[in-house]
Enzyme design. Sequence first.
Site, PDB file in Angstrom:
ATOM      1  N   ASP A 100     -10.465   5.802   6.259  1.00 44.73           N
ATOM      2  CA  ASP A 100      -9.977   5.087   4.949  1.00 44.73           C
ATOM      3  C   ASP A 100     -10.896   3.922   4.464  1.00 44.73           C
ATOM      4  O   ASP A 100     -10.439   2.888   4.013  1.00 44.73           O
ATOM      5  CB  ASP A 100      -8.351   4.868   4.998  1.00 44.73           C
ATOM      6  CG  ASP A 100      -7.848   4.793   3.580  1.00 44.73           C
ATOM      7  OD1 ASP A 100      -8.748   5.315   2.596  1.00 44.73           O
ATOM      8  OD2 ASP A 100      -6.912   4.397   3.534  1.00 44.73           O
TER       9      ASP A 100
ATOM     10  N   PHE B 194       1.206   3.032   2.531  1.00 42.70           N
ATOM     11  CA  PHE B 194       2.310   3.361   4.033  1.00 42.70           C
ATOM     12  C   PHE B 194       2.991   2.065   4.147  1.00 42.70           C
ATOM     13  O   PHE B 194       3.821   2.039   5.288  1.00 42.70           O
ATOM     14  CB  PHE B 194       1.123   3.645   4.892  1.00 42.70           C
ATOM     15  CG  PHE B 194       0.471   4.946   4.310  1.00 42.70           C
ATOM     16  CD1 PHE B 194       1.036   6.214   4.230  1.00 42.70           C
ATOM     17  CD2 PHE B 194      -0.924   4.747   4.365  1.00 42.70           C
ATOM     18  CE1 PHE B 194       0.355   7.208   3.814  1.00 42.70           C
ATOM     19  CE2 PHE B 194      -1.589   6.183   4.032  1.00 42.70           C
ATOM     20  CZ  PHE B 194      -0.789   7.110   3.623  1.00 42.70           C
TER      21      PHE B 194
ATOM     22  N   VAL C 120       2.782  -5.721   2.940  1.00 40.42           N
ATOM     23  CA  VAL C 120       2.302  -6.679   3.946  1.00 40.42           C
ATOM     24  C   VAL C 120       2.500  -7.961   3.510  1.00 40.42           C
ATOM     25  O   VAL C 120       2.542  -8.051   2.467  1.00 40.42           O
ATOM     26  CB  VAL C 120       0.704  -6.411   4.025  1.00 40.42           C
ATOM     27  CG1 VAL C 120       0.146  -7.400   5.080  1.00 40.42           C
ATOM     28  CG2 VAL C 120       0.394  -5.189   4.551  1.00 40.42           C
TER      29      VAL C 120
ATOM     30  N   GLY D 106       0.798  -1.142  -0.022  1.00 41.57           N
ATOM     31  CA  GLY D 106       0.055   0.116   0.097  1.00 41.57           C
ATOM     32  C   GLY D 106       0.893   1.256  -0.007  1.00 41.57           C
ATOM     33  O   GLY D 106       1.898   1.126  -0.191  1.00 41.57           O
TER      34      GLY D 106
HETATM   35  N1  LIG Z   1      -4.570  -8.935   8.574  1.00 41.12           N
HETATM   36  C1  LIG Z   1      -4.545  -9.242   7.116  1.00 41.12           C
HETATM   37  N2  LIG Z   1      -4.507 -10.224   6.433  1.00 41.12           N
HETATM   38  C2  LIG Z   1      -4.523 -10.480   4.950  1.00 41.12           C
HETATM   39  N3  LIG Z   1      -4.155  -9.355   4.285  1.00 41.12           N
HETATM   40  C3  LIG Z   1      -3.836  -8.289   4.908  1.00 41.12           C
HETATM   41  C4  LIG Z   1      -4.073  -8.069   6.068  1.00 41.12           C
HETATM   42  N4  LIG Z   1      -3.814  -6.671   6.329  1.00 41.12           N
HETATM   43  C5  LIG Z   1      -3.452  -6.176   5.283  1.00 41.12           C
HETATM   44  N5  LIG Z   1      -3.359  -7.145   4.219  1.00 41.12           N
HETATM   45  C6  LIG Z   1      -3.308  -6.862   3.010  1.00 41.12           C
HETATM   46  O1  LIG Z   1      -2.214  -6.038   2.585  1.00 41.12           O
HETATM   47  C7  LIG Z   1      -2.968  -4.769   1.955  1.00 41.12           C
HETATM   48  C8  LIG Z   1      -2.449  -3.359   2.472  1.00 41.12           C
HETATM   49  O2  LIG Z   1      -2.735  -3.308   3.933  1.00 41.12           O
HETATM   50  P1  LIG Z   1      -2.842  -1.961   4.511  1.00 41.12           P
HETATM   51  O3  LIG Z   1      -4.033  -1.430   3.988  1.00 41.12           O
HETATM   52  O4  LIG Z   1      -3.188  -2.055   6.054  1.00 41.12           O
HETATM   53  O5  LIG Z   1      -1.598  -1.083   4.286  1.00 41.12           O
HETATM   54  P2  LIG Z   1      -1.538   0.257   3.585  1.00 41.12           P
HETATM   55  O6  LIG Z   1      -0.123   0.525   3.325  1.00 41.12           O
HETATM   56  O7  LIG Z   1      -2.204   1.420   4.512  1.00 41.12           O
HETATM   57  O8  LIG Z   1      -2.515   0.309   2.283  1.00 41.12           O
HETATM   58  P3  LIG Z   1      -3.297   1.240   1.429  1.00 41.12           P
HETATM   59  O9  LIG Z   1      -2.267   2.411   1.077  1.00 41.12           O
HETATM   60  O10 LIG Z   1      -3.775   0.574   0.112  1.00 41.12           O
HETATM   61  O11 LIG Z   1      -4.507   1.486   2.264  1.00 41.12           O
HETATM   62  C9  LIG Z   1      -4.391  -4.884   2.196  1.00 41.12           C
HETATM   63  O12 LIG Z   1      -5.419  -4.249   1.261  1.00 41.12           O
HETATM   64  C10 LIG Z   1      -4.766  -6.515   2.173  1.00 41.12           C
HETATM   65  O13 LIG Z   1      -4.500  -6.877   0.952  1.00 41.12           O
END
Ligand SMILES: Nc1ncnc2c1ncn2[C@@H]1O[C@H](COP(=O)(O)OP(=O)(O)OP(=O)(O)O)[C@@H](O)[C@H]1O
Length: 478
Positions: free
Chosen positions: A247, A94, A97, A92
Amino acid sequence: MTTTRPRNAKVPFQIHHDEFDPDEDLDAEDNGMGESRGDMEEEDIQEDGYSEYSDESDETVDAAVREDMERFTETFKGIKERFRLINRIGEGTFSTVYKAEDLEYDHYDNSWDLEEKENTKWSTPPLKKRKTDMQGLADLDEYAQQRRRPKYVAIKKIYVTSSPSRIYNELELLKDITARPCDAVCPLITAFRHTDQVVAVLPYFRHTDFRDYFRNMTVPDMQIYFRSLFKALAAIHGAKIPIIHRDIKPTNFLYEPDKQRGVLVDFGLAEREGTDSKPCLCRKSIPERRHRVQNSVAATMGPSNGYPKNDSRPSRRANRAGTRGFRAPEVLFKCTEQTTKIDIWSAGVMLLTILSKRFPFFNSADDVEAMIEIATIFGLRRMKMCAYMHGAVFESNIPTIGNAGFTLEKIILWSTCRNDSGKDGAEVPLTDEEKMAVRFLERCFELDPNKRISAEEALQHEFLREEVYEDEDEMNML
Ligand SMILES: Nc1ncnc2c1ncn2[C@@H]1O[C@H](COP(=O)(O)OP(=O)(O)OP(=O)(O)O)[C@@H](O)[C@H]1O
């Protein structure tokens, strides 16, 4: 890696391994980041509604991903003894994962593990069964296999460019959420820090890419999906000091259509209601609002003919964190007293996406375009009223923005091409259950956040309400 042990006895489970210590200053010199971290902080704005990666198969690991995982486990001291990284599952704005096997699962209390709870319901040890010795051994072996099944977690590696306060905020909110468990909200298992790198360990939730199922969802499917999402929202909005997620979008609601279970994730932009807020006109009583609007410069003098070349007035500042296309009108109008209702609007955008079978539904490049998109649907008159209530002015001479806008029913018929696909080019009207979904959508899309439905109220709406049956016979009759 930090060496502090769990401190907070209120957390309902034993926190795994070395716990993230909120009292520890991540800005301290030993984190190696120094002052530049704050300068490098990314904008709070998500680029679009979708991450590049969804759940990939565990067997096919890209060479570059394998290299990235090796680098991570080599540089983050102590991680490889505890977790076996399997694949990268999300990337993502930030964080990155990873799916990982928890090698020390059995050493800890895992009351967060819903699957484990479900398994223990039906999998009794076969020792008490009266069977032949051979059968007993086979059962025992099967049971042992079941017990040895690998346990998966999601390791969220938060980018080092995130500010320590942002990271702390996410973990602190997750910790609070974990203390009041809700099946539809992802809890925090633990968190680690090694120098400037922080990782959060979360239960792994298998899910399907939204784009693979949203077009095929029936209204009953939508009801199950949104019941789960609104339960999650009711849980976080119902916190002692309500938590605004900020979000809400499909990638942050991990849903598995087969299991009909969804989990809300990503509290990276979340905040407590009232944080940094200043009074806004929208929260005043209706008579006061009316009085202020009627006496405003815009109302008495009409729209201005131009703008001062060197405008010395301070620009209005408000939290606009979120993903484009999912921002509520009050966020676009920079309301300084935003509430949990901004999440309800975003959930409404998700429902409109599913009903219209179009993703992304709103596709604006910036906030001005986003206002134009919303105004096209809701009409100039309502959009002007909405701006006034936040102390702003909305004017437009764009010919496609009419005064009255369009009904959501019409928008859905157009976007699904049902306005002329019936016999002899006739309209294929919405079914009764689709109309019920639209009635619910209208409540999520109230431009006035005070009138917009709350998550608790939403769960009592005809679209989401769960029928309670007096007895089993009554249920079987249906
Ligand atoms: N607990 C979980 N189990 C399985 N997959 C997960 C989990 N947490 C996150 N993911 C995967 O990782 C992706 C990114 O996680 P997250 O949204 O927490 O990070 P981010 O960097 O804030 O992303 P974004 O910028 O897309 O919002 C999620 O869309 C999902 O596909």
